[in-house]
Structures are given as structure tokens and as C-alpha cells.
Design an enzyme around this catalytic site. Structure first.
Site, PDB file in Angstrom:
ATOM      1  N   GLU A  99     -23.553  70.236 -55.127  1.00  0.00           N
ATOM      2  CA  GLU A  99     -22.385  69.363 -54.967  1.00  0.00           C
ATOM      3  C   GLU A  99     -22.237  69.023 -53.486  1.00  0.00           C
ATOM      4  O   GLU A  99     -22.007  67.886 -53.127  1.00  0.00           O
ATOM      5  CB  GLU A  99     -21.119  70.057 -55.507  1.00  0.00           C
ATOM      6  CG  GLU A  99     -19.889  69.160 -55.408  1.00  0.00           C
ATOM      7  CD  GLU A  99     -18.639  69.714 -56.092  1.00  0.00           C
ATOM      8  OE1 GLU A  99     -18.759  70.565 -56.992  1.00  0.00           O
ATOM      9  OE2 GLU A  99     -17.540  69.280 -55.726  1.00  0.00           O
ATOM     10  N   ARG A 122      -8.431  75.954 -56.853  1.00  0.00           N
ATOM     11  CA  ARG A 122      -8.685  76.126 -58.289  1.00  0.00           C
ATOM     12  C   ARG A 122      -8.465  77.586 -58.705  1.00  0.00           C
ATOM     13  O   ARG A 122      -8.025  77.854 -59.824  1.00  0.00           O
ATOM     14  CB  ARG A 122     -10.090  75.636 -58.684  1.00  0.00           C
ATOM     15  CG  ARG A 122     -10.320  75.621 -60.190  1.00  0.00           C
ATOM     16  CD  ARG A 122     -11.623  74.939 -60.588  1.00  0.00           C
ATOM     17  NE  ARG A 122     -11.523  73.492 -60.616  1.00  0.00           N
ATOM     18  CZ  ARG A 122     -11.031  72.762 -61.622  1.00  0.00           C
ATOM     19  NH1 ARG A 122     -10.612  73.363 -62.741  1.00  0.00           N
ATOM     20  NH2 ARG A 122     -10.963  71.459 -61.551  1.00  0.00           N
ATOM     21  N   GLU A 130     -18.023  73.560 -67.490  1.00  0.00           N
ATOM     22  CA  GLU A 130     -17.714  74.822 -66.835  1.00  0.00           C
ATOM     23  C   GLU A 130     -17.044  75.884 -67.706  1.00  0.00           C
ATOM     24  O   GLU A 130     -17.346  77.071 -67.555  1.00  0.00           O
ATOM     25  CB  GLU A 130     -16.844  74.563 -65.596  1.00  0.00           C
ATOM     26  CG  GLU A 130     -17.558  73.762 -64.534  1.00  0.00           C
ATOM     27  CD  GLU A 130     -16.632  73.341 -63.426  1.00  0.00           C
ATOM     28  OE1 GLU A 130     -15.828  72.411 -63.650  1.00  0.00           O
ATOM     29  OE2 GLU A 130     -16.687  73.939 -62.347  1.00  0.00           O
TER      30      GLU A 130
HETATM   31  N1  LUZ Z   1     -15.403  70.059 -57.170  1.00  0.00           N
HETATM   32  C1  LUZ Z   1     -14.375  69.550 -56.479  1.00  0.00           C
HETATM   33  C2  LUZ Z   1     -15.222  70.768 -58.282  1.00  0.00           C
HETATM   34  O1  LUZ Z   1     -14.588  68.916 -55.449  1.00  0.00           O
HETATM   35  N2  LUZ Z   1     -13.118  69.730 -56.944  1.00  0.00           N
HETATM   36  C3  LUZ Z   1     -12.845  70.425 -58.061  1.00  0.00           C
HETATM   37  O2  LUZ Z   1     -11.697  70.569 -58.453  1.00  0.00           O
HETATM   38  C4  LUZ Z   1     -13.936  70.990 -58.761  1.00  0.00           C
HETATM   39  N3  LUZ Z   1     -13.744  71.722 -59.853  1.00  0.00           N
HETATM   40  C5  LUZ Z   1     -14.783  72.254 -60.467  1.00  0.00           C
HETATM   41  C6  LUZ Z   1     -16.064  72.040 -59.980  1.00  0.00           C
HETATM   42  N4  LUZ Z   1     -16.271  71.300 -58.911  1.00  0.00           N
HETATM   43 MO1  MOS Z   2     -19.378  71.965 -59.956  1.00  0.00          MO
HETATM   44  S1  MOS Z   2     -18.941  73.894 -59.603  1.00  0.00           S
HETATM   45  O1  MOS Z   2     -18.601  71.307 -61.176  1.00  0.00           O
HETATM   46  O2  MOS Z   2     -20.348  71.218 -58.931  1.00  0.00           O
END
Ligand code: LUZ
Ligand code: MOS
Length: 755
Positions: A226, A304, A707
Site C-alpha cells: 500500500e 483503525r 480483511e
Molecule cells: N488504508 C488506509 C487502509 O489508508 N486507510 C484505512 O482505513 C485502511 N483500512 C484498512 C486497510 N488499509
Molecule cells: Mo490494506 S491493510 O487493505 O492495504
């Protein structure tokens, strides 16, 4: 319908970044990284490397034409270290040579002059030293003091959960090609192409439109791409920009394990207050998050955690505080669940703790406190729907547990082979907690032969999002799915895309696809009405590739319609934007509606523990999961089974070991870091999808699936504790995941010594 890539994968024909044919003049990057956790960088001795065979360029922060900055939410992460190194694996220099081997040899010959400084790897120590990433945040509801007045029992303790290596099959990799006018095209294995584009532009000091990022598919990501695919892609772009040649940067497995961030380890303190009957009235918790050396996504992950502080339960009086602590480890990052698993582990630890002290079965406390429709979460939303209770009841029914038998049996001694059972209810909020990220776009072209190309911001990382997007396009246009092609994810076709994350990929990009397809279909139906000269007010529709008028099929079929529409100069393309409706959150009051909806379910895990050897098997896991009206049961089942296994791995065998002091990762290969394989998988995994009864906010009446199932795995930890305590009721194992066989054996040994 199967995963779109199933056949390609099985035949080894799927193309990943590493499969791209490289132009002859391609350069390969090798990195020089910090060998110490913390130090002052005094010098880089690269004289020898510069003269080595095949070496074209050695890049450091001094070569960065724009900003040497890759931070996302907080800009605190240099691309290349300048005068300080703050974790092992922090990039210092990039060697570009005409083969990976030559680049690697030259990189190995570069000497770094570093004056070592003390390193902090423990979040509580970091907290004491004031090394915070951001100010602490507190979510609260009701009054802890009032709640405690009515509690007959109060227990406090500490719970620790470890990090987790993502172990995507495909390690971090990117390939950048220079183009005319100073442009760069990047092929990156990233969940966030637009973020790569933005940071590459920032580092190169050029506008974003000069950077094109293209993503075909990823060999797994799990959150690890990510944010953390970005540095390698930006380095490749920088190399291409500086040399005018294509540049490939790829980490091998060991580099990837050592240098990239993981799931955040947490250390938490809790205090739980209950009435005699097991009703929880008060919940206080403080999370110390091990953020690593740069903020990365830590603050969003901690947010979160706070949203999931009470897990699948309703507690009227809550105070949850989260503290993001900077340490000298590689920056920890997104990982499936994104801070929620850590919160749920603490909640279950406290419930387990209370159940032991009160002599009650854990499930009887859980059941008494399970969320009901209309219950309020500490952040202001209310629990909607009855799916959680329905899944719980289904599991209870399957287990045939006797609700009148809520007392723990205090047996001790006897056979050392013990069974343990634990139920794990899950409630997970769907939407990015940063509201602005909840948007997506789609670009749909219908070609003159009736075939359809769909581009969105969604990244296929093995999870099957492309299958769902194709289903949405085929379902909206009402043509056969063989007409749909899902294109690569490309920043020139899907601009400003949010990363494919937060379980929202199919929902948001699917909805954008549906809007774009509806728009084209509307134009086509208006045109068909003209062609067929139907009377005003007739109802035209597409049904399995044939135009119908008031429900009756006509002779006009999809291909003919499209061809005629083109000749009549009707647009066959559409671009659409989708923004998840009704989301808001106020970070002052910490109240709002951060999620579109919640996904819930319940798992029951049964284990057998050999209390002489510390070895165990997971005998069975029954999962009842709410996928709404599932769009694709094969894909969803894959996500539930995969998530479950990954969650079991996190709390049982996946153990990150660091050298002390120093902080060097010792478990840096698959020989020393164990993940669940087919031999350690549960003997039986039974996944049942809850019967859908309502309207759901997900795409095509489904619910997100990525998830939430991860957290079913947490039950295995407590099932093991249940087995252990049935043999040795006196053992105080504490709450520290993972519960490896080694740790179990140590606990049993220590207990024998005490006796
Ligand atoms: N990524 C993010 C995430 O930038 N914000 C979120 O709330 C999130 N939640 C789950 C996985 N990735
Ligand atoms: Mo994610 S932890 O939804 O990249």
C-alpha cells in the site's frame, strides 16, 4: 465464476513485473542500506564501486532533483538517508549497473562510515523517551468511573501482539522506462499507483502528468504494497531520469524481509469491569504501537485500532487511548486488518482473563456482550442489522453447546493431550478511515465489435477484484462476461486513485464501473428506441445481449446495436466517479460515521494440545461469515480461508526475532520465519456464508470480504490457552502472541519447576 487469472496462473502464463521483457540497455539497481539501527551517517566511500565493471551510476540523496521525501501522511521519511540512519535497511545509495550481479557486487563494496547511536526498539521505552509519531488520541463513551461503580469485578493486565511479515509471493519490484519530454513510465508492483506517481513526481521535481504508472497484477500484497512499494518504484524512476535508460529495482526475499516494514507490534494495558453476571460495563485500554522509524501509515492504522477497541461487543463505558511510538525498526505499515486485529486481540485477552477469574466459560461472557442492533460504538455509529448474532447463533447451533453450562470445569491432571475451544466474533468497519480516500473512478470503452474494455483504479493482487469488476460490467450492460476485458491499472486511465486497500476495492471501483456502464447503456437504449421506432413510453432494456421492448425480445442484438450506434456517432465510452455516500468524521470530538457498513461473522476453533511436548494441531474451524449477497462465492471463500490461515499464523507460529541489542532481524528467511503451510493448516475448515436477508451497502448488494476474515484466526490463540488451562489451571500464561510451540513448552516447563 472463477478467478479471471485461474487458468493463466495454473499454466504459468500470468505476467508480473519481473516477467516483462527488458530492453537491452536496461540498468539494474542494487541498494546500499544501513547496517545499523541508529547512527550518524558520516561518509559514503564509493570510489572503488564507481570504477567496477558495468557500473554506470551511483545515486544518493545528493542526486535527487526534487524533494528527497517519500512520506505519505506525515513527511518524515527520506528516500535516501542524508546525515542520519534510523533503521537497518534504510536506503543510503543505489548502484546502477548493466546486470543485477554487477550492481550487487559494486553495492557490497561500498563502505558506509557511521557513528552508531543507541537504538530503541520497544514502544514503551520509546514512549518514555517522548519519541512519539503523533500526539496520543483517545476515543471515549460514557464514564469509566460511573461504570466501575456498578462492577463487582475489575481485572487489569497487559497484552502484547507481535509483528507479521507480509510474505507476498512476489517481492518488491519496479521497472521504469524513460520517455520523451522527460517523462517516465513505471511498472510497479504497488497497491497504490497514484501514490507512486505522486511521490515519483515529488522526488524528480516534475509535474505528475509526466509520470505514468502501470500495474498489471501483483503476486500478493496484503497491505505490504500500500505504501512500501513506493521507494523502489521511485528509485527506478529516478535512475531512469538520471541515466536516460530503463531501470529495474527488485529486492530478493532476504532483503525484502529485512528492509521493509511489517504489521505493527502492539503492547497494551487494559482494565475491564464486569458485573457478576458477566456483563462488561467498563473498558479502558491504552495501546502502545510500535511504529518503526518513520510514520508511514501508522497514524491511520492506530485510528483503525481505536475504532475497533471494543471488537464485536457493546460496552457502555469506554476510554481507549492510542499512542504511536517511533522506534528504530523499519517503518511498520499496512497489513490486512490495519490495526483492528491488534485491538481485537486485547479485547479477547481481557475477556479470557475475566472468564478465568470468574470461573465462567469465555463464550458465555462473549455472548452476554455481543453487539445488538442499535448499540452505539464509542465513535458514534450504531450497530445496524442482526448478522453478527445470526452468525453467532449458527455457530452455537453447530457446536451444540449447552447454554446452561456456562461454568468452566476446573479439572487438572489426567491426560496431557487436551482439547480447547474458542469462539471468535468479528465486527469490522468498511471504508477508509480517511474519508477523502473513499472515492474511485472507472473508464469504460465499448469497441465497435461489441467488446468492452474496463479501466479502474483497482489493483488485482490475487484477491479477485478483476473478476468482480468484470461481473459488474457484464451485469450492468447485460452482455456475456466473455465480452469484458479488465485492463491494467494505469494512472492515465484512472487518475488520483486511492490505493486498493481497506477491503473497498470491489465496492468502490465496482460502483464506478456500474455508473459508467449504465451511462453507456442509457445512450444505447435511447438509440435503440429510435432504430426500432418504438412508441413513446416503451420500456427498452438489454437482456443477455438482446434488446427487449416491454420485456419482449427484438431482433436487435448487442453487436448490431453497437455498430449502428457508432455509425450514428453515439459515444460508446464513459468515465464515472463514485464517492461512498454519507461518510464523515470529526477528529476533535472523535465522533461521526466513518464506515459505510460493518462486516461481521463468527468462527469456532478447536485445537488439540500435547501438554508434554507443546505441540498442537488445529482440528477444525467453523466460520459463519456475512458476505451479503456474495458476488462470487469462489472468490469470497478464497478470501475467508486465506484470511483465516493468515490470522492463525499471526497468533501461533509467525515469530519475528530480533538480535538484542542492535535490532537486527534474525528471522529473515523461510528457514527461520514459519508461516502456516498445508501441514499446519486446520484439519477441517468449514466456511458457511450467512443467508442474505437485507439490503447491503456493498456493490451489487454484496459486502466487502478482504480483511475481516483475518481476525477469525485470533480464536486459535485462545483455544490453545483453553487447552493449556484445562491441563494446568494454575498456569498464568499471560497474553502475548504469537503462541508458538516453543513458548507453550517453555510455559509448561516453568510450571513443572514451580510444582
Ligand atoms: N488504508 C488506509 C487502509 O489508508 N486507510 C484505512 O482505513 C485502511 N483500512 C484498512 C486497510 N488499509
Ligand atoms: Mo490494506 S491493510 O487493505 O492495504
Amino acid at each position: 465464476m472463477k478467478h479471471l487469472d485461474a487458468t493463466l496462473h495454473a499454466r504459468g502464463e500470468s505476467v508480473f513485473v519481473g516477467d516483462h521483457h527488458l530492453p537491452e540497455n536496461t540498468l539494474h539497481g542494487a541498494l546500499v542500506t544501513s547496517p545499523v539501527s541508529h547512527g550518524t551517517l558520516i561518509g559514503i566511500n564509493a570510489a572503488k564501486a564507481a570504477g567496477m565493471d558495468g557500473v554506470v551510476r551511483i545515486v544518493t540523496w545528493r542526486d535527487v532533483p526534487g524533494e528527497n521525501q517519500i512520506g505519505n501522511m506525515i513527511q518524515d521519511e527520506p528516500l535516501f538517508a542524508e546525515d542520519e540512519v534510523s533503521f537497518i535497511g534504510e536506503p543510503v545509495a543505489l548502484v546502477l549497473a548493466d546486470s543485477p550481479l554487477k550492481a550487487g557486487k559494486a553495492a557490497a563494496s561500498i563502505e558506509l562510515e557511521i557513528s552508531e547511536l543507541p537504538a530503541v526498539t520497544d514502544p514503551r521505552r520509546s514512549f518514555e523517551m517522548g519519541m512519539l509519531i503523533a500526539p496520543p488520541r483517545t476515543f471515549s463513551m460514557g464514564s469509566i468511573d460511573e461504570g466501575l461503580k456498578n462492577c463487582q469485578h475489575v481485572f487489569s493486565g497487559r497484552a502484547d501482539s507481535g509483528g507479521q511479515e507480509h510474505l507476498y509471493l512476489e517481492t518488491q519490484v519496479a521497472f521504469a522506462v524513460p520517455a520523451e519530454r522527460g517523462c517516465v513510465r513505471i511498472h510497479s508492483s504497488t497497491q497504490g499507483p497514484s501514490f507512486v506517481q505522486k511521490v515519483a513526481a515529488r522526488v524528480l521535481g516534475i509535474p505528475m502528468h509526466r509520470i505514468e504508472v502501470d500495474v498489471g497484477r501483483l503476486g500478493g500484497a496484503f497491505g505490504g504494497k500500500e505504501d512500501q512499494a513506493t521507494p523502489w518504484a521511485v528509485m527506478a524512476a529516478l535512475g531512469a531520469h538520471l541515466t536516460g535508460r530503463p531501470v529495474k529495482v527488485r529486492l530478493d526475499r532476504k532483503e525484502d524481509m529485512r528492509w521493509t516494514g511489517k504489521r505493527h507490534p502492539y503492547s497494551s494495558d487494559y482494565r475491564i469491569g464486569l458485573r457478576d453476571d458477566g456483563k462488561i460495563l467498563s473498558w479502558e485500554v491504552t495501546y502502545y504501537q510500535n511504529g518503526g522509524a518513520a510514520s508511514d501509515l501508522s497514524t491511520a492504522i492506530l485510528e483503525r485500532t481505536l475504532f475497533h477497541a471494543t471488537g464485536a461487543y457493546f460496552i457502555p463505558n469506554v476510554r481507549a487511548t492510542g499512542i504511536s511510538c517511533r522506534t528504530h525498526l523499519p517503518p511498520n505499515t499496512a497489513f490486512r486488518g490495519f490495526g483492528a486485529p491488534q485491538a481485537m486481540f486485547v479485547m479477547e485477552s481481557a475477556i479470557h482473563h475475566a472468564s478465568r477469574e470468574l470461573g465462567m466459560k469465555p463464550w458465555s461472557i462473549q455472548e452476554k456482550n455481543l453487539l445488538r442492533r442499535g448499540d452505539r460504538f464509542p465513535y458514534g455509529m450504531t450497530s445496524e442489522g442482526d448478522e453478527l448474532r445470526r452468525s453467532w447463533n449458527r455457530v452455537m447451533e453447530e457446536l451444540k453447546l449447552d447454554r446452561s453450562d456456562s461454568e468452566r470445569d476446573g479439572s487438572s491432571g489426567g491426560t496431557p493431550v487436551r482439547k480447547g475451544l474458542y469462539l471468535m466474533p468479528v465486527c469490522f468497519g468498511i471504508s477508509f478511515t480517511s474519508t477523502f480516500l473513499n472515492q474511485a473512478t472507472a473508464l469504460v470503452h465499448v469497441y465497435t465489435d461489441g467488446s468492452v474494455g474496463v479501466s479502474t483504479g483497482a489493483v488485482e493482487m490475487g484477491q479477485g477484484v478483476n473478476a468482480k469488476i468484470a461481473q459488474v460490467a457484464a451485469g450492468t450492460l447485460n452482455v456475456d462476461i466473455s465480452r469484458i476485458k479488465v485492463e491494467t491499472t494505469n494512472t492515465t486511465r484512472a487518475a488520483n486513485a486511492s490505493p486498493t486497500a481497506a477491503s473497498t476495492g470491489a465496492d468502490m471501483n465496482g460502483n464506478a464501473t456500474a455508473i459508467a456502464c449504465s451511462c453507456i447503456l442509457e445512450r444505447l437504449m435511447a438509440f435503440a428506441g429510435d432504430c426500432l421506432k418504438v412508441p413513446e413510453g416503451s420500456n427498452l432494456a438489454m437482456l443477455d445481449g438482446t434488446v427487449t421492448v416491454d420485456g419482449r425480445p427484438t431482433d436487435l442484438h448487442w453487436e448490431e446495436l453497437v455498430e449502428q450506434a457508432y455509425l450514428a456517432r453515439v459515444s460508446l465510452s464513459s468515465q464515472a466517479h463514485y464517492a461512498t455516500p454519507d461518510l464523515y468524521f470529526d477528529r476533535i470530538s472523535e465522533k461521526g460515521r466513518p464506515f459505510a457498513y460493518h462486516v461481521t461473522g463468527t468462527a469456532a476453533t478447536e485445537v488439540t494440545l500435547d501438554c508434554l511436548r507443546g505441540t498442537y494441531t488445529v482440528d477444525s474451524v467453523i466460520v459463519v461469515h456475512d458476505a451479503g449477497e456474495s458476488m462470487n462465492l469462489i472468490v469470497d471463500r478464497g478470501q475467508v480461508e486465506g484470511g483465516l490461515l493468515q490470522g492463525i499464523g499471526w497468533v501461533t507460529m509467525e515469530e519475528l526475532k530480533y538480535a538484542e541489542p542492535g535490532g537486527e532481524l534474525l528471522s529473515d528467511s523461510l528457514a527461520t520465519y514459519k508461516v502456516p503451510d498445508i501441514y499446519s493448516a486446520p484439519e477441517e475448515v468449514r466456511v458457511e456464508f450467512l443467508e442474505n436477508r437485507g439490503k447491503n451497502a456493498g456493490v451489487f448488494n454484496s459486502k466487502a470480504v478482504g480483511e475481516p476474515p483475518f481476525m477469525y484466526g485470533i480464536g486459535t490463540y485462545f483455544a490453545l490457552l483453553e487447552a493449556l488451562t484445562s491441563y494446568r489451571p494454575g498456569i498464568r500464561a499471560g497474553y502475548s502472541a504469537p503462541m508458538s510451540s516453543h513458548r507453550l513448552l517453555t510455559l509448561l516447563e516453568d510450571d513443572r519447576k514451580v510444582r
